[in-house]
Design a protein around this motif. Structure first.
Motif, PDB file in Angstrom:
ATOM      1  N   ARG A 277       0.840  -1.210   0.000  1.00 41.27           N
ATOM      2  CA  ARG A 277       0.000   0.000   0.000  1.00 41.27           C
ATOM      3  C   ARG A 277       0.869   1.252   0.000  1.00 41.27           C
ATOM      4  O   ARG A 277       0.548   2.239  -0.669  1.00 41.27           O
ATOM      5  CB  ARG A 277      -0.924  -0.008   1.215  1.00 41.27           C
ATOM      6  N   ALA A 278       1.982   1.221   0.743  1.00 37.56           N
ATOM      7  CA  ALA A 278       2.882   2.376   0.762  1.00 37.56           C
ATOM      8  C   ALA A 278       3.516   2.582  -0.612  1.00 37.56           C
ATOM      9  O   ALA A 278       3.636   3.719  -1.097  1.00 37.56           O
ATOM     10  CB  ALA A 278       3.966   2.181   1.826  1.00 37.56           C
TER      11      ALA A 278
ATOM     12  N   GLN B  13       2.208   1.675  -3.422  1.00 38.36           N
ATOM     13  CA  GLN B  13       1.154   2.141  -4.321  1.00 38.36           C
ATOM     14  C   GLN B  13       0.964   3.645  -4.213  1.00 38.36           C
ATOM     15  O   GLN B  13       0.783   4.340  -5.219  1.00 38.36           O
ATOM     16  CB  GLN B  13      -0.151   1.396  -4.001  1.00 38.36           C
ATOM     17  N   ARG B  14       1.000   4.169  -2.992  1.00 43.08           N
ATOM     18  CA  ARG B  14       0.851   5.614  -2.820  1.00 43.08           C
ATOM     19  C   ARG B  14       2.010   6.360  -3.480  1.00 43.08           C
ATOM     20  O   ARG B  14       1.813   7.426  -4.079  1.00 43.08           O
ATOM     21  CB  ARG B  14       0.768   5.955  -1.327  1.00 43.08           C
ATOM     22  N   THR B  15       3.197   5.794  -3.400  1.00 47.26           N
ATOM     23  CA  THR B  15       4.345   6.405  -4.067  1.00 47.26           C
ATOM     24  C   THR B  15       4.163   6.387  -5.581  1.00 47.26           C
ATOM     25  O   THR B  15       4.476   7.368  -6.271  1.00 47.26           O
ATOM     26  CB  THR B  15       5.642   5.666  -3.684  1.00 47.26           C
TER      27      THR B  15
ATOM     28  N   VAL C 219       1.344   6.428  -7.237  1.00 50.55           N
ATOM     29  CA  VAL C 219       0.347   7.448  -7.583  1.00 50.55           C
ATOM     30  C   VAL C 219       1.028   8.812  -7.707  1.00 50.55           C
ATOM     31  O   VAL C 219       0.797   9.557  -8.670  1.00 50.55           O
ATOM     32  CB  VAL C 219      -0.774   7.498  -6.527  1.00 50.55           C
ATOM     33  N   ARG C 220       1.884   9.132  -6.747  1.00 51.56           N
ATOM     34  CA  ARG C 220       2.580  10.420  -6.784  1.00 51.56           C
ATOM     35  C   ARG C 220       3.542  10.490  -7.970  1.00 51.56           C
ATOM     36  O   ARG C 220       3.641  11.527  -8.643  1.00 51.56           O
ATOM     37  CB  ARG C 220       3.339  10.653  -5.474  1.00 51.56           C
TER      38      ARG C 220
ATOM     39  N   ASP D 148      -4.869   0.364 -11.787  1.00 48.56           N
ATOM     40  CA  ASP D 148      -4.014   0.239 -10.602  1.00 48.56           C
ATOM     41  C   ASP D 148      -4.347  -1.113  -9.996  1.00 48.56           C
ATOM     42  O   ASP D 148      -5.362  -1.274  -9.323  1.00 48.56           O
ATOM     43  CB  ASP D 148      -4.276   1.372  -9.611  1.00 48.56           C
TER      44      ASP D 148
END
Length: 252
Positions: A53-54, A56-58, A60-61, A87
């Motif tokens: 999840r971490a 994935q957030r990276t 996205v950015r 995604d």
């Protein structure tokens, strides 16, 4: 003479029997290998892990940062028309041959965003702007259709009077940029002056055999690109930005 004939016949029959046994053994091994298909990995469990999840957030950015830079480069000449997003975490089935063990690939997670823009001016001019910006940003260009600044860009359509609402997409010469950053974020941009109503917009958005149920998938609205009016002399670019953010070893 009869003794020699019997020896030859015995040897021949023994050889045939040995070959048959080898063949039966190979077939049995192949059936054993293919009959022992393991269950796929728990994709949802992997996708829900804190580290994934971490990552994935990276991703996205990272993808959004590429588009921010690209849209700033294109400036006021670009108008976004459509978007597709994938995604997803997933696995594919791996079959390497009848006599090799089969299994599942490791879980792979990636985010891809695909956007279509209408640009003021011809595609050759816009492709040069994008290529120069990528080079300045440290992107590595690859692929047979890579565009390099300073070389003739994107051949024009055969006729400037072509009806942009009916000419098939495949009739227009390729104008494409492929590039990748050291961070493994990759970009593919395809430019057109002419688009047909039945145009097919390829993407690297790919499905997997088993995908995470929490993933996101939206498809591009081709009608928003092909049917919507656009200014004379404008061009279209469809950009795909891909960021893989997790890869697991395969399962067999």
């Amino acid at each position: 003479m009869n003794f020699m004939a019997k020896r030859v016949a015995k040897w021949f029959l023994g050889s045939v029997a040995s070959v048959i046994l080898v063949i039966l053994g190979l077939v049995a091994w192949g059936l054993f290998v293919h009959g022992k298909l393991p269950s796929p990995p728990d994709v949802d469990k992997v996708a829900g892990a804190a580290e994934v999840r971490a990552a994935q957030r990276t991703a996205v950015r990272d993808v959004e940062a590429v588009y921010t830079t690209l849209e700033q480069t294109m400036g006021g000449r670009a108008a976004q028309r459509a978007e597709a997003v994938s995604d997803m975490c997933g696995v594919v089935f791996r079959d390497q041959g009848f006599f090799r063990r089969v299994g599942w690939s490791g879980v792979r997670c990636q985010r891809e965003v695909m956007r279509a823009y209408v640009l003021d001016g011809p595609r050759a001019e816009n492709a040069t702007v994008v290529a120069v910006a990528l080079e300045a940003g440290g992107w590595f260009r690859n692929g047979p259709g890579a565009v390099d600044p300073g070389t003739p860009q994107c051949p024009a359509p055969a006729s400037s009077t072509v009806d942009a609402t009916s000419t098939p997409l495949g009739d227009e010469p390729t104008c494409r940029i492929d590039a990748i950053l050291p961070s493994r974020v990759s970009l593919c941009a395809e430019f057109w002056d002419v688009l047909g109503r039945s145009a097919y917009f390829p993407s690297r958005l790919r499905s997997t055999v088993v995908s995470s149920t929490t993933g996101t998938t939206t498809h591009i609205d081709a009608q928003a690109i092909t049917n919507a009016p656009r200014p004379p002399g404008s061009s279209v670019v469809i950009v795909s930005v891909l960021a893989p953010y997790f890869t697991q070893q395969g399962h067999s």
